[in-house]
Design a protein around this motif. Structure first.
Motif, PDB file in Angstrom:
ATOM      1  N   GLY A 338       0.860  -1.185   0.000  1.00  0.00           N
ATOM      2  CA  GLY A 338       0.000   0.000   0.000  1.00  0.00           C
ATOM      3  C   GLY A 338       0.883   1.217   0.000  1.00  0.00           C
ATOM      4  O   GLY A 338       2.085   1.125  -0.260  1.00  0.00           O
ATOM      5  N   PRO A 339       0.301   2.345   0.322  1.00  0.00           N
ATOM      6  CA  PRO A 339       1.099   3.571   0.276  1.00  0.00           C
ATOM      7  C   PRO A 339       2.176   3.591   1.360  1.00  0.00           C
ATOM      8  O   PRO A 339       2.115   2.827   2.320  1.00  0.00           O
ATOM      9  CB  PRO A 339       0.068   4.673   0.533  1.00  0.00           C
ATOM     10  N   ALA A 340       3.132   4.484   1.205  1.00  0.00           N
ATOM     11  CA  ALA A 340       4.191   4.636   2.207  1.00  0.00           C
ATOM     12  C   ALA A 340       3.571   5.184   3.489  1.00  0.00           C
ATOM     13  O   ALA A 340       2.711   6.073   3.445  1.00  0.00           O
ATOM     14  CB  ALA A 340       5.251   5.593   1.696  1.00  0.00           C
ATOM     15  N   LEU A 341       4.004   4.649   4.624  1.00  0.00           N
ATOM     16  CA  LEU A 341       3.430   5.103   5.897  1.00  0.00           C
ATOM     17  C   LEU A 341       3.732   6.579   6.152  1.00  0.00           C
ATOM     18  O   LEU A 341       2.948   7.277   6.788  1.00  0.00           O
ATOM     19  CB  LEU A 341       3.940   4.234   7.049  1.00  0.00           C
ATOM     20  N   THR A 342       4.856   7.056   5.642  1.00  0.00           N
ATOM     21  CA  THR A 342       5.158   8.484   5.830  1.00  0.00           C
ATOM     22  C   THR A 342       4.082   9.339   5.157  1.00  0.00           C
ATOM     23  O   THR A 342       3.700  10.385   5.683  1.00  0.00           O
ATOM     24  CB  THR A 342       6.531   8.838   5.227  1.00  0.00           C
ATOM     25  N   ASP A 343       3.578   8.880   4.005  1.00  0.00           N
ATOM     26  CA  ASP A 343       2.521   9.644   3.329  1.00  0.00           C
ATOM     27  C   ASP A 343       1.230   9.622   4.142  1.00  0.00           C
ATOM     28  O   ASP A 343       0.499  10.607   4.220  1.00  0.00           O
ATOM     29  CB  ASP A 343       2.266   9.076   1.925  1.00  0.00           C
ATOM     30  N   ILE A 344       0.963   8.474   4.743  1.00  0.00           N
ATOM     31  CA  ILE A 344      -0.256   8.379   5.573  1.00  0.00           C
ATOM     32  C   ILE A 344      -0.160   9.361   6.732  1.00  0.00           C
ATOM     33  O   ILE A 344      -1.120  10.073   7.045  1.00  0.00           O
ATOM     34  CB  ILE A 344      -0.435   6.941   6.078  1.00  0.00           C
ATOM     35  N   VAL A 345       0.996   9.379   7.384  1.00  0.00           N
ATOM     36  CA  VAL A 345       1.161  10.300   8.518  1.00  0.00           C
ATOM     37  C   VAL A 345       0.962  11.744   8.046  1.00  0.00           C
ATOM     38  O   VAL A 345       0.236  12.519   8.664  1.00  0.00           O
ATOM     39  CB  VAL A 345       2.555  10.131   9.174  1.00  0.00           C
ATOM     40  N   ASP A 346       1.570  12.088   6.916  1.00  0.00           N
ATOM     41  CA  ASP A 346       1.423  13.461   6.400  1.00  0.00           C
ATOM     42  C   ASP A 346      -0.044  13.835   6.201  1.00  0.00           C
ATOM     43  O   ASP A 346      -0.468  14.926   6.544  1.00  0.00           O
ATOM     44  CB  ASP A 346       2.137  13.596   5.040  1.00  0.00           C
TER      45      ASP A 346
END
Ligand code: GLU
Length: 472
Positions: A338-346
């Motif tokens: 899935g998407p990068a977790l850093t993007d989710i946090v952002d």
């Protein structure tokens, strides 16, 4: 002189908020002064101490990053030393054997209570001739407390305190089986470990004059004492399990960052101007035990949530992702595809209070769903939406560079071409792609869900609309 502080928990439960705050203040006092922080496990109460509790305390401290420089030192490893000091005090006539029976002590106590006096040992065996000792009773050892004068100290938090020796009695320092008691072991340990500052909860304040007398009997240098006020629950009563005062690692499970809990804990009783946000580096730079407030402070979940959100948004995203990945794991979500977790946090940090909530609201980025939320679908996946949804599907399919900007543009262009306002496209699209009507901004949502999944889910939405049309 090197400053040496310690945290000395009794391992009879979890590391709760109050204990963690005491540990933090001791830790900060050491770090702020280039000193040493020592962990001592006060496990002499064999019945109530447990391995699990020792582990839970260390896990809690590790999670918070309260690293100790020495220890853990276990009191149960130090019995020979305690016996040695008991022997020394007895030889020097600073302690004596007491043969009073339980029965006598109970009667004494009851009589004193009845007379409205504070119960205290009356010193019957203090000057007894050992030749007359009853052989059938196993004696305790009592400390010969001074009869006159007062114990005085300047508490780092509370200021000057004076307690008359008349208030104190001859403390039992060894039980009939020879095992030493708390007020005694604590002094021997703090003395042997060269502790310069004893920082602890103010529930120990009544023990301090007794301990000071023992230091003096041992000709030991006195440490400084700082008694930190208790923490109250939101309702003003002493913090207890009832208030959710659970082990600190429960906060980890609930999706709090250690940075947030530490920031929250330091403000329970300590302040620096009217600042609220402190990183651990700030705390180490600014902490001064004399700035600790004398008044109890109360727990406030809303403030903790606010700080957690602050730290989720402020820490480098990579620092938050490890904790987030663990939340996905707890929910049984495989976050590797899935998407990068850093993007989710952002995208999510400003929308949620905890990482747990973030993980829950991010399931759709990793897992498909079987059904649309009934209400959202009823309202948004209607026959009138079919054409806009078909149009946006075609536009999305054409996008080769799947970025939030391009997605945003595609929605604007499609709406303009159909002469619709953006919501008429975005809302059905949101329900199609998320299954529900709640998500971050639509462009970011589509971006995180990814092209393939978006198109599949839009097809599922179109099938849903077709079914409704057929039923008309
Ligand atoms: N073992 C004591 C407790 O857990 C603390 C003793 C101390 O800090 O002096 O309450």
């Amino acid at each position: 002189m090197t400053i040496r502080t310690r945290f000395a928990p009794s391992p009879t439960g979890l590391l709760h908020v109050g204990g963690a705050r005491t540990a933090l203040f001791s830790y900060l006092h050491a770090r702020a002064n280039n000193g040493r922080f020592i962990l001592r496990i006060e496990d002499t109460d064999i019945e109530r101490s447990s391995e699990e509790s020792i582990q839970a305390i260390m896990d809690g401290m590790n999670w918070l990053g309260l690293e100790w420089d020495e220890g853990p030192i276990f009191q149960t490893d130090r019995f020979p030393r305690y016996h040695e000091v008991i022997q020394q005090l007895t030889t020097e006539n600073k302690a004596y054997l007491c043969y009073c029976s339980k029965d006598r002590l109970e009667k004494l106590r009851a009589g004193q209570m009845e007379a409205g006096m504070k119960p205290r040992y009356d010193g019957k065996c203090r000057d007894m001739d050992p030749a007359g000792a009853p052989v059938e009773i196993k004696p305790v050892t009592r400390f010969r407390n001074p009869l006159q004068g007062a114990v005085e100290w300047t508490d780092l938090v509370r200021g000057s305190i004076s307690i008359s020796n008349e208030e104190l009695d001859d403390l039992i320092i060894a039980r009939p089986d020879g095992s030493p008691t708390y007020n005694f072991t604590v002094v021997v340990d703090d003395m042997d470990m060269g502790i310069t500052h004893v920082i602890r909860g103010d529930d120990h304040i009544n023990n301090t004059p007794r301990q000071i007398n023992i230091y003096q009997a041992l000709n030991a240098e006195l440490p400084l004492f700082g008694h930190v006020p208790m923490i109250l629950g939101e309702d003003g009563a002493r913090l207890s399990k009832r208030h959710g005062a659970v082990g600190v690692t429960q906060y980890r499970n609930d999706g709090y960052l250690p940075e947030a809990l530490l920031n929250y804990l330091v403000r329970l009783g300590w302040s620096h101007g009217d600042e609220e946000v402190f990183s651990i580096e700030d705390m180490i730079r600014l902490f001064d035990i004399s700035d600790v407030n004398r008044k109890p402070s109360s727990f406030n979940t809303e403030k903790l949530n606010w700080l957690n959100q602050h730290w989720m948004r402020t820490l480098p995203a990579t620092q938050v992702t490890a904790a987030l990945a663990w939340q996905f794991e707890l929910l049984g979500i495989d976050s590797s595809t899935g998407p990068a977790l850093t993007d989710i946090v952002d995208v999510q940090a400003e929308r949620v209070k905890t990482l747990k909530e973030m993980a829950e609201l991010s399931r759709m980025f990793f897992e498909d769903f079987e059904e649309f939320d009934a209400n959202a679908a009823k309202k948004n996946l209607r026959p009138v939406s079919r054409e806009p949804v078909e149009a946006i599907r075609a536009a999305l399919e054409d996008i080769s560079d799947w970025t939030p900007e391009n997605l945003h543009q595609a929605i604007i262009d499609t709406a303009a071409a159909m002469d619709l306002n953006m919501g008429k496209i975005a809302q059905p699209l949101r329900v199609a792609v998320c299954g529900s009507g709640v998500s971050p901004s639509i462009d970011k949502t589509l971006w995180l869900v990814g092209k393939k999944r978006c198109l599949q889910r839009i097809d599922m939405a179109l099938a849903f609309i077709a079914k409704r049309e057929a039923a008309l």
